[in-house]
Design an enzyme around this catalytic site. Structure first.
Site, short mmCIF file in Angstrom:
data_model
loop_
_atom_site.label_atom_id
_atom_site.label_comp_id
_atom_site.label_asym_id
_atom_site.label_seq_id
_atom_site.Cartn_x
_atom_site.Cartn_y
_atom_site.Cartn_z
N GLU A 1 26.75 36.61 48.58
CA GLU A 1 28.17 36.68 48.96
C GLU A 1 28.30 36.92 50.47
OE1 GLU A 1 30.70 38.89 46.29
OE2 GLU A 1 31.77 39.76 47.99
N GLY B 1 43.18 40.80 43.48
CA GLY B 1 43.27 41.34 44.84
C GLY B 1 43.94 42.70 44.82
N TYR C 1 33.69 45.59 36.41
CA TYR C 1 33.59 46.91 37.04
C TYR C 1 32.76 47.87 36.19
CZ TYR C 1 37.17 44.86 39.90
OH TYR C 1 37.84 44.00 40.75
N HIS D 1 37.49 49.73 36.88
CA HIS D 1 38.31 49.48 38.08
C HIS D 1 39.09 50.76 38.40
CE1 HIS D 1 41.81 48.00 40.37
NE2 HIS D 1 40.93 47.13 40.86
N LYS E 1 40.34 38.31 30.49
CA LYS E 1 40.00 37.30 31.52
C LYS E 1 39.05 36.26 30.92
CE LYS E 1 38.98 40.50 34.94
NZ LYS E 1 38.81 41.03 36.33
N LYS F 1 24.33 39.49 56.69
CA LYS F 1 23.05 39.85 57.34
C LYS F 1 21.93 39.32 56.44
CE LYS F 1 24.28 43.43 60.41
NZ LYS F 1 25.61 42.96 60.66
P1 FAD Z 1 42.38 42.40 37.46
O1 FAD Z 1 41.30 41.96 36.57
O2 FAD Z 1 43.71 41.76 37.29
O3 FAD Z 1 42.54 43.97 37.29
C1 FAD Z 1 43.35 44.72 38.17
C2 FAD Z 1 43.78 46.01 37.50
O4 FAD Z 1 44.74 45.73 36.50
C3 FAD Z 1 42.64 46.75 36.80
O5 FAD Z 1 42.85 48.13 36.93
C4 FAD Z 1 42.78 46.30 35.37
O6 FAD Z 1 42.23 47.26 34.49
C5 FAD Z 1 44.30 46.18 35.22
N1 FAD Z 1 44.69 45.17 34.24
C6 FAD Z 1 44.15 43.95 34.08
N2 FAD Z 1 44.80 43.28 33.08
C7 FAD Z 1 45.77 44.12 32.63
C8 FAD Z 1 46.77 44.02 31.63
N3 FAD Z 1 46.91 42.92 30.87
N4 FAD Z 1 47.63 45.06 31.44
C9 FAD Z 1 47.51 46.19 32.21
N5 FAD Z 1 46.56 46.34 33.17
C10 FAD Z 1 45.71 45.32 33.37
N6 FAD Z 1 39.18 41.43 46.84
C11 FAD Z 1 39.68 40.63 47.82
O7 FAD Z 1 40.79 40.87 48.32
N7 FAD Z 1 38.95 39.55 48.28
C12 FAD Z 1 37.74 39.23 47.78
O8 FAD Z 1 37.13 38.24 48.21
C13 FAD Z 1 37.18 40.06 46.75
N8 FAD Z 1 35.99 39.76 46.20
C14 FAD Z 1 35.52 40.52 45.16
C15 FAD Z 1 34.31 40.16 44.55
C16 FAD Z 1 33.81 40.90 43.49
C17 FAD Z 1 32.50 40.49 42.86
C18 FAD Z 1 34.52 42.04 43.02
C19 FAD Z 1 33.97 42.86 41.88
C20 FAD Z 1 35.73 42.40 43.61
C21 FAD Z 1 36.25 41.65 44.68
N9 FAD Z 1 37.47 41.96 45.28
C22 FAD Z 1 37.96 41.18 46.30
C23 FAD Z 1 38.22 43.17 44.90
C24 FAD Z 1 39.33 42.93 43.88
O9 FAD Z 1 40.28 42.02 44.40
C25 FAD Z 1 40.00 44.28 43.57
O10 FAD Z 1 39.11 45.12 42.89
C26 FAD Z 1 41.35 44.21 42.86
O11 FAD Z 1 41.94 45.51 42.89
C27 FAD Z 1 41.28 43.81 41.40
O12 FAD Z 1 41.06 42.48 41.24
P2 FAD Z 1 40.67 41.90 39.79
O13 FAD Z 1 40.56 40.45 39.93
O14 FAD Z 1 39.53 42.63 39.22
O15 FAD Z 1 42.01 42.28 38.99
#
Ligand code: FAD
Length: 289
Positions: free
Chosen positions: A17, A108, A147, A151, A167, A274
């Site tokens: 990444e 995000g 996570y 999360h 998802k 890096k």
């Molecule tokens: P989701 O899966 O939508 O989850 C977000 C929150 O909502 C969680 O607490 C989840 O439990 C809750 N939730 C999900 N579905 C529901 C539902 N139906 N009802 C109620 N609650 C729900 N961020 C960036 O900005 N740019 C990046 O490039 C980036 N790359 C990443 C790469 C990896 C491998 C990882 C692990 C994370 C990355 N992130 C990045 C961080 C990520 O965007 C954040 O952790 C963000 O807060 C959650 O994104 P998510 O896609 O996991 O969200």
């Protein structure tokens, strides 16, 4: 090539990444690191994306350089928080136009400067909505975030898995785990996931940073626990880069060896742009070409 097909074909391997350089002037340095690491024949390489149009352009630029100058399989990380169907449609069409057929579909983080921001009321409340929407294009292999420690906004680990399963049900082909330093979190996560019926590949995320202040910063941000044993080693030497590198290299290598010994065949490295420490780990593991 689609990542789901690569993972179906290759039983082991590493993925890398990167984050995009701030501007086109950063291309040379960025591509130097990419070229140093591509000899390890990664399963795929991914590029992070901050919310916002300009940030998105930078991700597409970095992906485009790699597509034009290498034969690497690439994946951008689009986020959907605060986006509209129209804006996401534009992004996805741009990917398709640029030959991109993999995405890491993310929600995000909410913008820090908008205190009353409610992501749940937007057109894309959660990552699962982006997974479902992107799936309708029939053009992408779709990954999602996972996570191991939950999360930070999840009420508990059970709900966290439930939401991750949503998802997968929406169409995710694979997941990449948030960084963790204690493998037990990952093993327990895998167990919970499999019990919940999540059968897609879940790649562990390994942070390869040598500066202890940065490790703390990232861990705080992602709520990843730093084990006391690592803290004890790191804290006395924050201003001794060589010692710090040695400690963190040894730690990350041990972590990877333990994962491999426990049957984990894919490793995803957060390279932080890096090549040094990542190369040394992959060489020591004998996972490169
Ligand atoms: P989701 O899966 O939508 O989850 C977000 C929150 O909502 C969680 O607490 C989840 O439990 C809750 N939730 C999900 N579905 C529901 C539902 N139906 N009802 C109620 N609650 C729900 N961020 C960036 O900005 N740019 C990046 O490039 C980036 N790359 C990443 C790469 C990896 C491998 C990882 C692990 C994370 C990355 N992130 C990045 C961080 C990520 O965007 C954040 O952790 C963000 O807060 C959650 O994104 P998510 O896609 O996991 O969200």
């Amino acid at each position: 090539m689609k990542i789901r097909d690569i993972l179906a074909k290759r039983e082991r391997g590493i993925s890398l990444e990167f984050f995009p350089p701030r501007n086109a002037g950063g291309k040379e340095g960025f591509m130097k690191v990419v070229n140093e690491l591509r000899r390890y024949d990664p399963l795929f390489v991914s590029v992070t994306c901050s919310p916002g149009n300009l940030a998105h352009e930078r991700t597409v630029d970095a992906i485009t350089w790699m597509r034009q100058e290498t034969d690497l399989t690439v994946m951008p990380h689009p986020t959907c928080i605060g986006a509209t169907r129209e804006s996401i449609d534009m992004v996805l069409r741009k990917y398709i136009k640029n030959g991109i057929d993999n995405i890491l579909a993310l929600r995000g983080d909410p913008p820090e400067n908008v205190p009353d921001f409610h992501s749940e009321t937007g057109e894309f409340a959660y990552a699962k909505d982006l997974v479902a929407f992107a799936g309708t294009y029939d053009a992408f292999s779709i990954g999602v975030a996972a996570y191991p420690e939950g999360h930070p906004q999840s009420p508990n680990l059970e709900k966290d898995i439930e939401y991750t399963k949503m998802k997968v049900d929406a169409g995710a082909d694979f997941a990449i785990a948030q960084m963790f330093f204690d493998n037990r979190y990952f093993y327990e996560y895998l167990e919970r996931a499999r019990k919940a019926g999540i059968t897609i590949p879940i790649l562990p995320g390994i942070l390869t940073v040598t500066d202890c202040r940065k490790i703390e910063e990232f861990s705080d941000f992602c709520s990843a626990t730093i084990p006391p044993a690592l803290k004890e080693k790191m804290y006395p030497v924050p201003d001794k880069p060589e010692e710090m590198t040695k400690i963190n290299l040894e730690y990350a290598l041990k972590q990877c060896e333990d994962l491999r010994a426990n049957g984990v065949t894919y490793l995803h490295f957060y390279t932080m742009n890096k090549s040094g420490i990542v190369s040394r780990i992959i060489d020591a593991l004998g996972m490169g070409k």
